[in-house]
Scaffold this motif. Structure first.
Motif, PDB file in Angstrom:
ATOM      1  N   TRP A 293      33.404  26.235  62.694  1.00  0.00           N
ATOM      2  CA  TRP A 293      34.657  26.985  62.534  1.00  0.00           C
ATOM      3  C   TRP A 293      35.841  26.014  62.435  1.00  0.00           C
ATOM      4  CZ3 TRP A 293      38.137  27.068  66.915  1.00  0.00           C
ATOM      5  CH2 TRP A 293      39.337  27.740  66.647  1.00  0.00           C
ATOM      6  N   THR A 294      35.848  24.979  63.301  1.00  0.00           N
ATOM      7  CA  THR A 294      37.003  24.073  63.288  1.00  0.00           C
ATOM      8  C   THR A 294      37.114  23.328  61.952  1.00  0.00           C
ATOM      9  OG1 THR A 294      35.730  22.285  64.292  1.00  0.00           O
ATOM     10  CG2 THR A 294      37.077  23.586  65.781  1.00  0.00           C
ATOM     11  N   VAL A 295      35.965  23.013  61.344  1.00  0.00           N
ATOM     12  CA  VAL A 295      36.048  22.232  60.101  1.00  0.00           C
ATOM     13  C   VAL A 295      36.254  23.107  58.870  1.00  0.00           C
ATOM     14  CG1 VAL A 295      34.685  20.327  61.001  1.00  0.00           C
ATOM     15  CG2 VAL A 295      33.532  22.160  59.761  1.00  0.00           C
ATOM     16  N   SER A 296      36.241  24.425  59.065  1.00  0.00           N
ATOM     17  CA  SER A 296      36.412  25.298  57.899  1.00  0.00           C
ATOM     18  C   SER A 296      37.899  25.568  57.672  1.00  0.00           C
ATOM     19  CB  SER A 296      35.705  26.620  58.144  1.00  0.00           C
ATOM     20  OG  SER A 296      36.398  27.303  59.155  1.00  0.00           O
TER      21      SER A 296
ATOM     22  N   TRP B 298      28.535  10.641  74.442  1.00  0.00           N
ATOM     23  CA  TRP B 298      27.802  10.685  73.184  1.00  0.00           C
ATOM     24  C   TRP B 298      28.620  10.238  71.979  1.00  0.00           C
ATOM     25  CZ3 TRP B 298      30.081  15.276  74.807  1.00  0.00           C
ATOM     26  CH2 TRP B 298      30.699  16.050  73.843  1.00  0.00           C
TER      27      TRP B 298
ATOM     28  N   HIS C 252      26.605  15.054  66.298  1.00  0.00           N
ATOM     29  CA  HIS C 252      27.018  15.512  67.629  1.00  0.00           C
ATOM     30  C   HIS C 252      25.799  15.997  68.420  1.00  0.00           C
ATOM     31  CE1 HIS C 252      31.360  15.226  67.814  1.00  0.00           C
ATOM     32  NE2 HIS C 252      31.451  15.665  66.578  1.00  0.00           N
TER      33      HIS C 252
ATOM     34  N   PHE D 135      35.257  37.302  67.660  1.00  0.00           N
ATOM     35  CA  PHE D 135      36.066  36.095  67.479  1.00  0.00           C
ATOM     36  C   PHE D 135      36.634  35.929  66.060  1.00  0.00           C
ATOM     37  CE2 PHE D 135      36.174  31.669  66.083  1.00  0.00           C
ATOM     38  CZ  PHE D 135      37.226  31.218  66.852  1.00  0.00           C
TER      39      PHE D 135
ATOM     40  N   TYR E 186      28.193  26.024  70.390  1.00  0.00           N
ATOM     41  CA  TYR E 186      29.008  24.838  70.079  1.00  0.00           C
ATOM     42  C   TYR E 186      28.995  24.606  68.569  1.00  0.00           C
ATOM     43  CZ  TYR E 186      30.055  19.867  69.489  1.00  0.00           C
ATOM     44  OH  TYR E 186      30.571  18.674  69.047  1.00  0.00           O
TER      45      TYR E 186
END
Lengths: 829, 144
Positions: A677-680, A302, A248, A825, A671
């Motif tokens: 965080w999203t993949v954990s 991208w 990414h 967060f 980012y």
């Protein structure tokens, strides 16, 4: 004074010193040429690598190269063409041409120009020195992890790439910042935003794209280098990292890079086409529109490099749509150029021939681009030679052909001589035919399934003849380049002298006498239209006679005119620094840092960093403008202030742009945090509690208070309360130091190591990045206090404190955001 | 600060694509977070995982995932915003074309350029958003 006396006097002021002291030169003409020549040499080296690659692939089961050498060569070919040829040559061309086109005497930060060049040169040498130790990068120009990570690339190969490319990127960003500020603040009076030459528009948008687009890769390189050197697990799945993060970040840079290369080339086309069509460009506004739109859309594509990594189809469709949408602005430009040729009476000289070649090749590349934007098609040809063919059509068509057009177009401006039209045509046809022979069959090779990045292939798969044809074509291109080189050298001796403006072009650079003097313009002319030389043919004569702005050289200073952003109204005199060793010394110190890091001698690296800071402080200290009056008569009845007393000082704008680049870098880091965080599965992972939140809140409060004190200190400067200003700055300094200590205590309160898991490593990374900013802020405050004691900072000359205050407030905002991310967060329920 | 986004400022000229950028980041991020988190970690955005069921015929049901609904609404609202801003820039351009005696001719020429560029940027960004948004309305499973 007569024009020749003026010329002599201005040359003394702006000229480069002789002999070895040439290395001190900061003049944009000199440094721009150095950029262009160096980039062209790298182009030849990159081309040589391509020839070796093609030789290996010419026949099946070939043994010219083994797999290891092949990997190194294709990696360095891509790296060279993108980082050491593509970006530097467009920036070099911009450095050389922009001041001449906008009616300025130099770029706005000449020492940065020189520093940029040295970083580029040293970065390139750094990268290529890897061959000497047999450790050239070999993981592809995209450096995908885990292949480039410590487990699969334990040698220094990847380190050479990561450090060398970052070194070169410093150059790209520094140059881009000064191009933006130079274009916005030093255009000739009257060259309002709607009259800027289209090449200038293209460079403006490109420079913005570099400022925003390069930081994601710098961040990715820093993270991977930290992972390799200190084992923090950003890309390690076992400890919560993710290799896709690299992809990414890399493509967040990588795709805009294509447009960073194409837009300046489009600017060249928009310059060459009207000249040779003898007709004003049809659709000036449309091209500006297309350039701006490309500047944005280029960032939304991208993921089309990542269609096969498992992203949901709906998300892929967003990127597919954006990838197709970008065809609209590109189409607008192509139609505008065609319409201009249609309306005019084109003269088919070599530069225009290269433009026509561009049309053919680039449009084909664009069409295969739209094919590749379609997800199902891309899945079929992903990682095949079809993709290789596509991007060579786009990049060689979209960059190299227009560049050759530009080289032939501006060569007489540089050398005062015409090249051989005969050899020029040979060059064109050899490159054009060679290119299509190489890459047209390659589409088919890819469709027949030949994968990229494999060093050989067995016979009988239908690829044999196609590869042989491609190799033959590659060598035809090489012959074309050789003819160009011969023509280039011969033209100095045998070329017909041209005199000024042989093409009868319309832009300001053609009123400059040849050989090009270092000051560009004896007087800076006002501009009333988009084609100043077509509007007023004898403008050059009046400029030479000193009829316009800043024609009095008696002060012996290097000065250029500062104008307003939109209307280009005269608003200040910009005092520019002269020749100095400091850019070279600073770049050498940066090189020391990178070398220290490469050989894992971190004390040496720390010395490099320390010396760099000292060099930068000297750099800044040298330039205080104390000997300069507040205002002078700029001619034509304008009494203007110097930048030291102007509220529109270029330095302030430079900082704004640097902050934009830094924001892009830190946004990429944030980012990265949310991506991981999203993949954990669980965040924070079990066993990881928050640190001492009370201490963290105290730290944040101290920083917020310091911002208030900074506002007070700045206000005190303007209201002539110098003692309060110093007191305020000292208070901010102390608050900043206290904050740093508290931050270290907060980190300690967590009780875990950053290597354990991605969660603590992100906390350490974000805190660490911010602490670097605080450190820089404190240095700036200390510097401003020292300057104020010397009497350099006062109510009239308040630039130092304004810049320091802006940076400090930015640092505080950064921490407010970072605090929310790492302290609040994860614990929201 | 908001003054920076007026159509006679450099940033204002590219408002359309600034909106496009924000839209693009928001829809891509929301979708990605939703797809990654809806089963693994419902603590933060758990409420998003409720499905709305709407009866379209007597015999069949269609599941409209809440994320599709959210992205659809965001797309429509953004398009409306762009349309509104485009109309404003168009009117400004028309006004400068008519000619105003109190504005310098050179400034007027610049305004014309900036307003029409801003307007066309809105049109282009409208097309780009519509084009990106179409798959959302096809109601394909969002995380497939």
């Amino acid at each position: 004074m007569t024009p020749s006396q003026l010329h002599q006097r201005f040359t003394e002021i702006w000229g480069n010193p002789p002999g070895l002291r040439q290395l001190m030169a900061v003049n944009h003409t000199t440094v721009g040429l150095r950029f262009i020549v160096t980039a062209f040499i790298f182009f030849l080296i990159g081309g040589l690598l391509a020839m070796l690659i093609r030789s290996q692939l010419a026949v099946p089961d070939n043994t010219v190269l083994d797999h290891q050498a092949y990997n190194q060569l294709f990696t360095m070919h891509g790296t060279t063409m993108m980082f050491l040829f593509g970006t530097p040559i467009v920036e070099g061309l911009a450095i050389y041409m922009i001041p001449k086109m906008i009616g300025a005497r130099d770029l706005i930060f000449p020492r940065v120009t020189a520093f940029g060049y040295w970083c580029y040169l040293f970065g390139g040498i750094f990268l290529y020195s890897s061959f000497l130790v047999g450790a050239a990068p070999d993981s592809g120009w995209f450096m995908y992890v885990p292949l480039s990570g410590a487990a699969f690339s334990p040698g220094p190969n990847s380190d050479f790439w990561l450090l060398g490319v970052t070194f070169v990127e410093i150059s790209a960003i520094a140059t881009a910042i000064e191009l933006v500020v130079g274009i916005l603040k030093t255009r000739a009076p009257g060259m309002a935003i709607h009259r800027m030459p289209l090449f200038v528009w293209a460079i403006l948008v490109t420079a913005f794209m570099i400022v925003v687009g390069f930081p994601p890769l710098i961040l990715a390189s820093i993270l991977l280098e930290i992972e390799r050197a200190f084992d923090l697990p950003y890309f390690d799945v076992a400890r919560g990292g993710d290799p896709l993060l690299w992809q990414h970040l890399f493509w967040l840079f990588g795709h805009p890079e294509v447009y960073i290369l194409f837009l300046p080339a489009a600017g060249v086309i928009s310059t060459v086409v009207p000249t040779f069509a003898r007709y004003p460009l049809v659709g000036y506004g449309w091209i500006v529109l297309a350039t701006l739109a490309t500047g944005f859309l280029g960032f939304g594509l991208w993921v089309h490099h990542m269609y096969t990594v498992g992203i949901p189809h709906l998300a892929l469709s967003f990127f597919a749509a954006a990838s197709m949408a970008i065809a609209i602005p590109n189409g607008i430009q192509v139609f505008s150029w065609i319409a201009t040729l249609w309306m005019g009476k084109p003269i088919f000289k070599t530069p225009l021939l290269f433009i026509l070649g561009f049309f053919f090749i680039f449009v084909l590349g664009g069409l295969t681009g739209v094919m590749l934007a379609l997800v199902p098609f891309d899945w079929q040809v992903h990682d095949t030679h079809f993709v290789v063919a596509h991007f060579h059509y786009v990049l060689i068509g979209g960059l190299v052909f227009p560049l050759f057009a530009g080289l032939y177009y501006w060569l007489p401006h540089f050398s005062d001589r015409l090249f051989s039209e005969h050899l020029g045509r040979w060059t064109f046809w050899l490159i054009f035919i060679g290119f299509n022979v190489t890459f047209l069959p390659m589409h088919l090779t890819g469709l027949l399934g030949m994968p990229r990045r494999v060093y050989t292939y067995p016979s009988g798969l239908g690829w044999d003849w196609l590869n042989l044809i491609s190799t033959v074509g590659g060598f035809i291109i090489s012959i074309g380049i050789l003819v160009f080189i011969i023509d280039f050298f011969l033209h100095f001796r045998y070329g017909r002298p041209t005199g000024k403006n042989p093409w009868k072009a319309a832009t300001l650079e053609w009123i400059i006498r040849t050989p090009v003097p270092p000051y560009n313009f004896i007087s800076i002319p006002p501009v009333q239209g988009r084609y100043p030389l077509w509007d007023k043919e004898d403008l050059g004569r009046d400029v030479e006679q000193g009829a316009f702005f800043l024609s009095d050289p008696s002060s012996g200073r290097r000065e250029t005119l500062g104008t307003s952003i939109l209307e280009a109204k005269p608003e200040q005199i910009v005092h520019l620094p002269g020749n100095t060793w400091i850019p070279l010394i600073t770049a050498l110190m940066v090189a020391l840092f990178f070398v220290g890091f490469l050989i894992q001698e971190y004390i040496l690296a720390a010395c490099g960093a320390g010396f760099t800071i000292i060099a930068l402080l000297i750099w800044q200290w040298q330039w205080n403008g104390q000997s300069v009056p507040d205002t002078i008569d700029a001619g034509n009845g304008h009494i203007l202030p110097f930048q030291y007393v102007s509220t529109q000082a270029p330095g302030w704008w430079g900082l704004v742009m640097a902050i934009l680049a830094d924001t892009a870098l830190l946004s990429s880091l944030i980012y990265a945090y949310f991506f991981l965080w999203t993949v954990s599965a669980v965040w924070p992972p079990p066993g990881y509690e928050n640190g001492n939140l009370l201490l963290a809140v105290i730290g944040l409060s101290l920083l917020l208070v310091s911002s208030g004190v900074m506002i007070w200190a700045k206000a005190s400067t303007i209201s002539r309360k110098s003692a309060y200003m110093k007191l305020g700055l000292v208070m901010v300094l102390l608050l900043g130091v206290a904050f740093m200590i508290i931050q270290l205590l907060v980190l300690q309160s967590y009780g875990f190591q950053p290597q354990e898991h991605i969660y603590p490593s992100l906390i350490y990374t974000i805190t660490g990045f911010h602490l670097v900013h605080v450190g820089i802020g404190l240095l700036m405050i200390g510097f401003t206090i020292t300057r104020s004691w010397k009497g350099y900072v006062n109510e009239r000359r308040s630039l130092d404190i304004r810049i320091t205050a802006l940076f400090w407030h930015y640092t505080v905002v950064l921490w407010v955001v970072s605090f929310m991310v790492i302290h609040l967060f994860p614990f929201l329920t | 600060m908001l003054g920076l986004f007026k159509h006679n400022r450099l940033i204002g000229m590219v408002n359309g694509f600034i909106i496009w950028s924000i839209y693009f980041v928001v829809v891509y991020s929301l979708l990605s977070i939703y797809c990654e988190k809806k089963t693994a970690d419902v603590r933060f955005i758990g409420y998003l995982t409720i499905h709305c069921e709407s009866r379209i015929t007597d015999t069949s049901f269609i599941d409209i995932d809440i994320i599709i609904l959210a992205l659809g609404i965001i797309t429509v609202v953004t398009l409306l915003l762009i349309m509104f801003a485009a109309i404003v820039s168009w009117r400004q351009w028309r006004l400068t074309n008519i000619g105003q005696s109190d504005i310098d001719e050179e400034v007027q020429e610049r305004y014309q350029f900036m307003f029409i560029t801003a307007f066309l940027m809105y049109i282009l960004s409208f097309i780009a958003i519509l084009w990106i948004g179409i798959p959302i309305f096809m109601l394909i499973p969002p995380c497939f």
